[in-house]
Motif scaffolding. Structure first.
Motif, PDB file in Angstrom:
ATOM      1  N   ASP A 239     -12.866  18.409  -0.835  1.00  0.00           N
ATOM      2  CA  ASP A 239     -12.004  17.250  -0.615  1.00  0.00           C
ATOM      3  C   ASP A 239     -10.659  17.390  -1.339  1.00  0.00           C
ATOM      4  O   ASP A 239      -9.602  17.086  -0.782  1.00  0.00           O
ATOM      5  CB  ASP A 239     -12.709  15.979  -1.104  1.00  0.00           C
ATOM      6  CG  ASP A 239     -11.907  14.730  -0.749  1.00  0.00           C
ATOM      7  OD1 ASP A 239     -11.771  14.443   0.451  1.00  0.00           O
ATOM      8  OD2 ASP A 239     -11.414  14.047  -1.668  1.00  0.00           O
ATOM      9  N   HIS A 243      -6.868  17.503   0.173  1.00  0.00           N
ATOM     10  CA  HIS A 243      -5.785  16.570  -0.185  1.00  0.00           C
ATOM     11  C   HIS A 243      -4.543  17.328  -0.642  1.00  0.00           C
ATOM     12  O   HIS A 243      -3.420  16.904  -0.397  1.00  0.00           O
ATOM     13  CB  HIS A 243      -6.226  15.618  -1.297  1.00  0.00           C
ATOM     14  CG  HIS A 243      -7.127  14.527  -0.822  1.00  0.00           C
ATOM     15  ND1 HIS A 243      -6.720  13.571   0.078  1.00  0.00           N
ATOM     16  CD2 HIS A 243      -8.419  14.248  -1.116  1.00  0.00           C
ATOM     17  CE1 HIS A 243      -7.726  12.742   0.313  1.00  0.00           C
ATOM     18  NE2 HIS A 243      -8.769  13.129  -0.394  1.00  0.00           N
ATOM     19  N   HIS A 286     -17.677  11.674   3.907  1.00  0.00           N
ATOM     20  CA  HIS A 286     -16.769  11.212   4.964  1.00  0.00           C
ATOM     21  C   HIS A 286     -16.214  12.433   5.675  1.00  0.00           C
ATOM     22  O   HIS A 286     -16.318  13.558   5.182  1.00  0.00           O
ATOM     23  CB  HIS A 286     -15.621  10.358   4.400  1.00  0.00           C
ATOM     24  CG  HIS A 286     -14.856  11.038   3.304  1.00  0.00           C
ATOM     25  ND1 HIS A 286     -13.971  12.066   3.542  1.00  0.00           N
ATOM     26  CD2 HIS A 286     -14.856  10.867   1.954  1.00  0.00           C
ATOM     27  CE1 HIS A 286     -13.461  12.475   2.392  1.00  0.00           C
ATOM     28  NE2 HIS A 286     -13.987  11.778   1.415  1.00  0.00           N
ATOM     29  N   HIS A 299      -8.222  11.106   4.867  1.00  0.00           N
ATOM     30  CA  HIS A 299      -9.344  10.320   5.402  1.00  0.00           C
ATOM     31  C   HIS A 299      -9.123   8.873   5.015  1.00  0.00           C
ATOM     32  O   HIS A 299      -8.088   8.533   4.455  1.00  0.00           O
ATOM     33  CB  HIS A 299     -10.678  10.864   4.886  1.00  0.00           C
ATOM     34  CG  HIS A 299     -10.768  10.909   3.386  1.00  0.00           C
ATOM     35  ND1 HIS A 299     -11.219   9.859   2.642  1.00  0.00           N
ATOM     36  CD2 HIS A 299     -10.410  11.870   2.496  1.00  0.00           C
ATOM     37  CE1 HIS A 299     -11.161  10.194   1.359  1.00  0.00           C
ATOM     38  NE2 HIS A 299     -10.669  11.398   1.232  1.00  0.00           N
TER      39      HIS A 299
END
Ligand SMILES: [Zn+2]
Length: 358
Positions: A239, A243, A286, A299
């Protein structure tokens, strides 16, 4: 004569007990990869991103490692444990191109709500609306199991993100959670002492997430020493690299995590406590976007498709379905009741998800 009958009866009861114990003696390893997309899981490296200078600084190296002609070859290059071994022995759900769908039921589409849903079996959009360090008012399956005589002290959680002590409500639940940049304490072996030292000496790129190798090895050492029956490991790098807009690091991290999970699996298969007794469940909190292209980095409820996720299950008693290719809708809130069922626990009525039929 009477004594002998009593003795035989006692022996018989003892055998029945051992039998009953074996039937519910399943151990569970629950693993998450933060924000890892179903697109890379099933299709491998993305053709629009792998050579894109905005997101990759060494496209040549990256293509050599992970670019192949077909999606099957690409995903196998990226995640060899999942696609060479797990596919043969377990179930891989969530390839939307083949009709298999897994979705979140929370409407936030970011981490705390995702982990709350995975770990409790119920989305809570009313209370869990941020990633703030607020002790979770809901009860996770880790806490539920820790509150039973069979599970007391036999549960542990390891996470790269420093919010996990709050998500699991470490204080109320009594579940030991090692997360963020925490060292391990207590009676340490040489490897744990060295991990503590390295963790202080290897800077993380991020302020609230450590590199996954630390989370992984702390978990593995704990499993060797304490043999928890329910262990949760949360890897976080995917994640954060996403980002950062670093597709190169995102792919390399996913590839590495696949190998870390292989290492946990192989440990369990040579350890008498876990061997042939353990179920692995792997998922993500997610998804991420695809269109416009830039939304792969992101997200949240504004990002189309960020509620699309996946799950992988294998181990003791799990039917080998491989990549699921039929029309099927599963939800993230089904994992918690599935784990409770595997552990022989009742499913509390406030849990919304239905256990998976495995
Ligand atoms: Zn994120």
């Amino acid at each position: 004569m009477k004594n002998r009958i009593l003795f035989l009866m006692a022996a018989f009861v003892a055998i029945l007990n051992i039998h009953a114990q074996n039937e519910t003696d399943t151990k569970v390893v629950l693993i998450t990869l933060d924000g890892f997309r179903w697109q890379e899981l099933f299709l491998g490296a993305d053709s629009l991103l792998i050579g894109n200078k905005d997101y990759v600084h060494d496209a040549e190296m990256l293509k050599e490692a992970f670019w192949r002609e077909t999606a099957e070859e690409r995903r196998e290059a990226l995640l060899p444990f999942f696609w060479r071994q797990v596919e043969k022995m377990g179930q891989i759900h969530g390839n939307r191109n083949k009709g298999s769908k897994v979705d979140l039921t929370n409407s936030m589409w970011f981490s705390y709500p995702g982990y709350n849903e995975i770990l409790t079996g119920t989305a809570d959009d009313k209370n869990i609306r941020s990633n703030d360090k607020i002790p979770n008012p809901n009860t996770t399956i880790l806490e539920r199991y820790n509150n039973t005589p069979e599970g007391k002290g036999k549960v542990a959680a390891f996470g790269s993100w420093d919010v996990f002590p709050y998500i699991i409500n470490e204080e109320r639940s009594g579940v030991p959670v090692n997360a963020g940049f925490e060292s391990v304490r207590g009676k340490l072996n040489e490897r744990e002492k060295f991990l503590n030292q390295l963790q202080r000496q290897i800077p993380s790129p991020w302020s609230s997430v450590r590199l996954d190798a630390f989370t992984h090895h702390y978990a593995l050492e704990y499993m060797k020493k304490e043999h928890p029956k329910l262990v949760y490991i949360s890897y976080g790098e995917t994640d954060d690299f996403a980002h950062d807009g670093d597709y190169q690091a995102y792919l390399k991290s996913a590839h590495n995590t696949d190998a870390l999970i292989k290492e946990i699996w192989e440990f369990t298969q040579q350890d008498t406590f876990y061997k042939d007794q353990t179920v692995f469940l792997i998922t993500t909190d997610h998804g991420r976007g695809t269109e416009p292209l830039d939304t792969w980095k992101s997200h949240g409820s504004q990002i189309k498709g960020a509620d699309a996720v996946w799950m992988i299950v294998f181990g003791k008693g799990i039917k080998a379905l491989g990549e699921v290719e039929q029309e099927k809708q599963l939800y993230t809130n089904q994992l918690a009741p599935t784990v409770l069922q595997l552990l022989g626990m009742p499913i509390a009525k406030e849990i919304k998800g239905e256990p998976l039929k495995l």
